[in-house]
Design a protein around this motif. Structure first.
Motif, PDB file in Angstrom:
ATOM      1  N   ALA A 166       0.836  -1.206   0.000  1.00  0.00           N
ATOM      2  CA  ALA A 166       0.000   0.000   0.000  1.00  0.00           C
ATOM      3  C   ALA A 166       0.873   1.258   0.000  1.00  0.00           C
ATOM      4  CB  ALA A 166      -0.935  -0.005   1.206  1.00  0.00           C
ATOM      5  N   GLY A 167       1.977   1.231   0.754  1.00  0.00           N
ATOM      6  CA  GLY A 167       2.899   2.367   0.756  1.00  0.00           C
ATOM      7  C   GLY A 167       3.548   2.578  -0.597  1.00  0.00           C
ATOM      8  N   LYS A 168       3.967   1.479  -1.236  1.00  0.00           N
ATOM      9  CA  LYS A 168       4.545   1.571  -2.582  1.00  0.00           C
ATOM     10  C   LYS A 168       3.549   2.199  -3.553  1.00  0.00           C
ATOM     11  CE  LYS A 168       7.078  -2.769  -2.202  1.00  0.00           C
ATOM     12  NZ  LYS A 168       7.134  -4.164  -2.700  1.00  0.00           N
ATOM     13  N   ALA A 169       2.305   1.740  -3.483  1.00  0.00           N
ATOM     14  CA  ALA A 169       1.282   2.231  -4.416  1.00  0.00           C
ATOM     15  C   ALA A 169       1.051   3.727  -4.244  1.00  0.00           C
ATOM     16  CB  ALA A 169      -0.018   1.457  -4.212  1.00  0.00           C
ATOM     17  N   ARG A 170       1.103   4.215  -2.999  1.00  0.00           N
ATOM     18  CA  ARG A 170       0.926   5.653  -2.755  1.00  0.00           C
ATOM     19  C   ARG A 170       2.041   6.451  -3.428  1.00  0.00           C
ATOM     20  NH1 ARG A 170      -4.181   6.367  -1.627  1.00  0.00           N
ATOM     21  NH2 ARG A 170      -4.874   4.770  -0.188  1.00  0.00           N
TER      22      ARG A 170
END
Length: 199
Positions: A166-170
């Motif tokens: 989820a952090g990567k996607a942000r």
């Protein structure tokens, strides 16, 4: 324990896959160097002319810094109007998400580990590229904190991976917004549909 949204952001634009060496030669098109090269950023006279030495630990940070950072930083430097608003808005969403994620990670019991970082020198030519560096730094802290929690068995591997994904996607969504040109955004910061979208 605080709960964080592990969902990836909606609808990430897709970057076209690069052509293989033979395919590129057959097409007659010159290979795109701008997506990974430093040349584009080096030619831009930005608002600031700072450099920073960034330590990093995660594979994602390494791959993003090698493949996306200079391109995104260059595009941020020349972004205007609606594109600037769109990127700014996505930064606010990402920063809010990472703030919640770090509160969650701080509350997890952890085992201390020693992990030695790699270092990279980055050019900061716009305030937004500085914010992008900060998000990468926070992602790396999340990576390390959840690694310690995984070793202490206070979270499972799947929970950790969901948080990191989820952090990567942000962060990637910010980079994806940098791809279209300024005229592809409405004044209020909405990406306009195009007849030949490849993003």
């Amino acid at each position: 324990m605080a709960v964080i949204d592990m969902e990836a952001p909606d609808e990430e634009p897709k970057r076209p896959a690069p052509l293989a060496g033979d395919s590129a030669a057959e097409s007659g098109l010159r290979p795109l160097q701008r997506l990974t090269g430093d040349g584009r950023l080096a030619r831009i006279n930005g608002d600031t002319l700072a450099q920073t030495e960034l330590p990093y630990h995660s594979r994602f940070a390494r791959e993003f810094l090698r493949g996306d950072f200079n391109f995104a930083a260059a595009k941020m430097t020349v972004a205007r109007g609606g594109k600037l608003l769109a990127i700014e808005s996505e930064f606010r969403v990402a920063e809010a998400w990472f703030k919640k994620a770090m509160v969650w990670a701080d509350e997890l019991p952890k085992r201390q580990t020693v992990v030695y970082p790699e270092m990279v020198t980055l050019q900061i030519k716009h305030a937004m590229s500085g914010r992008l560096v900060r998000l990468l730094t926070i992602y790396d802290q999340l990576f390390l904190k959840t690694m310690g929690a995984l070793l202490a068995r206070s979270i499972g591997a799947e929970s950790r991976q969901r948080a990191l994904d989820a952090g990567k996607a942000r962060i990637k969504k910010i980079a994806y917004l940098c791809i279209p040109d300024n005229d592809r955004f409405a004044p209020e910061g909405v990406l306009l549909p195009g007849s030949s979208d490849t993003y």
